[in-house]
Design an enzyme around this catalytic site. Structure first.
Site, PDB file in Angstrom:
ATOM      1  N   ASP A  86      30.935 -42.849   4.871  1.00 30.37           N
ATOM      2  CA  ASP A  86      32.220 -42.152   4.932  1.00 30.37           C
ATOM      3  C   ASP A  86      32.490 -41.787   6.379  1.00 30.37           C
ATOM      4  O   ASP A  86      31.673 -41.112   7.022  1.00 30.37           O
ATOM      5  CB  ASP A  86      32.180 -40.888   4.075  1.00 30.37           C
ATOM      6  CG  ASP A  86      31.777 -41.190   2.631  1.00 30.37           C
ATOM      7  OD1 ASP A  86      32.175 -42.259   2.128  1.00 30.37           O
ATOM      8  OD2 ASP A  86      31.070 -40.373   2.027  1.00 30.37           O
TER       9      ASP A  86
ATOM     10  N   ASP B  81      36.267 -38.845  -9.830  1.00 23.16           N
ATOM     11  CA  ASP B  81      35.612 -37.806  -9.034  1.00 23.16           C
ATOM     12  C   ASP B  81      35.512 -36.551  -9.887  1.00 23.16           C
ATOM     13  O   ASP B  81      36.506 -36.122 -10.505  1.00 23.16           O
ATOM     14  CB  ASP B  81      36.419 -37.497  -7.768  1.00 23.16           C
ATOM     15  CG  ASP B  81      36.346 -38.637  -6.753  1.00 23.16           C
ATOM     16  OD1 ASP B  81      35.641 -39.630  -7.016  1.00 23.16           O
ATOM     17  OD2 ASP B  81      37.005 -38.539  -5.702  1.00 23.16           O
TER      18      ASP B  81
END
EC number: 5.3.1.16
Length: 237
Positions: free
Chosen positions: A127, A8
């Site tokens: 998500d 990330d």
């Protein structure tokens, strides 16, 4: 089952968030390329531009380009990919698959068109927080339940889903196995599990129920999971 170590990115650094909270960010590396090289044995890499997910910019494009230039990895990229031009930019870098997130909720027709045009080079990241789909860098909730959205995406031609339970992400407290068992009931859908995976037992169970792939993040960075041991247990990309 394929294993995707996760990188990330925020501000060009390798970071991890806790439950999607940008205010609870831990930096794990200043050199994304060096971190990517540590994951070469997996053959796969999951990269998220956190800044792009939040504001739609290409803040970490150069870092992703540098990772792609190194070669040796099937790379999937998400975070701020909301136009076909952005998809083409990443594919032209050598990225193997682009992950659509917010745009899949806000422009479902566009997502279906991209899935039809680019096939397996497109995945959708679903998500979920409290069972509902979250968008805009996980800051907002949509009114649709995550599993229902996955069914709708599959019916529209999306073959690969990356499903993250936000409450488990970065917490190292185990993943939401029950939702992956439910998703396994969508025949033909390739599901990637993401968020909180922290033990070999979980990976064995995910593999048993037919989960296509798993993303490993914080558990690799803290040493709770050893990548070599994981690959010996469940295979490589």
């Amino acid at each position: 089952m394929q294993i995707f170590p996760a990188i990330d990115l925020s501000g060009g650094q390798v970071v991890r968030l806790y439950q999607g909270d940008y205010d609870q960010m831990t930096v794990y590396g200043q050199d994304p390329c060096a971190v990517a090289r540590e994951f070469l044995d997996a053959g796969c890499l999951h990269v998220v531009d956190l800044d792009g997910a939040r504001d739609g910019t290409l803040a970490n494009f150069e870092s992703i380009a540098a990772i792609a230039r190194q070669g040796g990895l099937f790379i999937e990229v998400g975070g701020g990919i909301r136009t076909e031009d952005r998809i083409r930019e990443y594919l032209d870098l050598g990225v193997s698959r682009c992950i659509l997130g917010t745009v899949a909720v806000k422009d479902f027709a566009f997502t279906a068109r991209m899935a039809e045009k680019y096939g397996e080079k497109i995945a959708v990241g679903v998500d979920a927080r409290d069972g509902y789909v979250a968008i805009n860098g996980w800051k907002e909730l949509s009114p649709e339940k995550g599993v229902d959205f996955c069914r709708r995406l599959y019916d529209a031609g999306v073959g690969t889903i990356i499903y993250t339970d936000i409450s488990r992400d970065g917490a190292e407290q185990g993943t939401n196995l029950s939702v992956y068992r439910e998703l396994a009931g969508i025949a033909g859908l390739r599901v990637t599990a993401s968020g909180g995976i922290s033990s070999l037992d979980e990976l064995r169970e995910l593999q048993r129920i037919g989960t296509h792939a798993a993303i490993l993040g914080k558990a690799l960075y803290t040493g709770r999971l050893d990548l070599k041991a994981v690959l010996e247990e469940v295979g490589v990309c």
